[in-house]
Design a protein around this motif. Structure first.
Motif, mmCIF file in Angstrom:
data_model
loop_
_atom_site.group_PDB
_atom_site.id
_atom_site.type_symbol
_atom_site.label_atom_id
_atom_site.label_comp_id
_atom_site.label_asym_id
_atom_site.label_seq_id
_atom_site.Cartn_x
_atom_site.Cartn_y
_atom_site.Cartn_z
ATOM 1 N N VAL A 67 0.840 -1.196 0.000
ATOM 2 C CA VAL A 67 0.000 0.000 0.000
ATOM 3 C C VAL A 67 0.878 1.250 0.000
ATOM 4 O O VAL A 67 0.614 2.215 -0.733
ATOM 5 N N PHE A 68 1.924 1.263 0.798
ATOM 6 C CA PHE A 68 2.830 2.414 0.836
ATOM 7 C C PHE A 68 3.474 2.649 -0.519
ATOM 8 O O PHE A 68 3.590 3.805 -0.971
ATOM 9 N N LYS A 69 3.889 1.581 -1.176
ATOM 10 C CA LYS A 69 4.516 1.731 -2.495
ATOM 11 C C LYS A 69 3.522 2.303 -3.511
ATOM 12 O O LYS A 69 3.872 3.140 -4.344
ATOM 13 N N LYS A 70 2.280 1.852 -3.453
ATOM 14 C CA LYS A 70 1.260 2.364 -4.378
ATOM 15 C C LYS A 70 0.970 3.834 -4.111
ATOM 16 O O LYS A 70 0.809 4.619 -5.040
ATOM 17 N N LEU A 71 0.898 4.210 -2.844
ATOM 18 C CA LEU A 71 0.592 5.607 -2.517
ATOM 19 C C LEU A 71 1.739 6.530 -2.901
ATOM 20 O O LEU A 71 1.515 7.649 -3.384
#
Length: 75
Positions: A67-71
């Motif tokens: 999720v952090f990478k996508k954000l």
């Protein structure tokens, strides 16, 4: 383990003594395997909460990283 070996030894001792009694051997084996089953269930019951906690933590960290990478990629 000594308990299990004791049952099996009593089975073989009966065979060697010449008094082959299938009923007593069957009873001893049923008791032995029942004890083994109970021991395995106790071990699994003791380990399961720790295993679930570890798996849950690894899953949460993995999902959090994705999720952090996508954000951060969209910003």
């Amino acid at each position: 383990m000594q308990l299990i070996l004791g049952y099996f030894m009593s089975c073989f001792a009966a065979l060697l003594a010449g008094s082959i009694d299938v009923t007593s051997i069957k009873s001893a084996m049923n008791t032995t395997f029942g004890d083994v089953k109970d021991a395995v269930v106790q071990l699994i019951s003791a380990a399961l909460p720790f295993a679930l906690a570890i798996i849950g933590t690894v899953l949460a960290v993995t999902i959090g990283i994705k999720v952090f990478k996508k954000l951060t990629a969209q910003a």
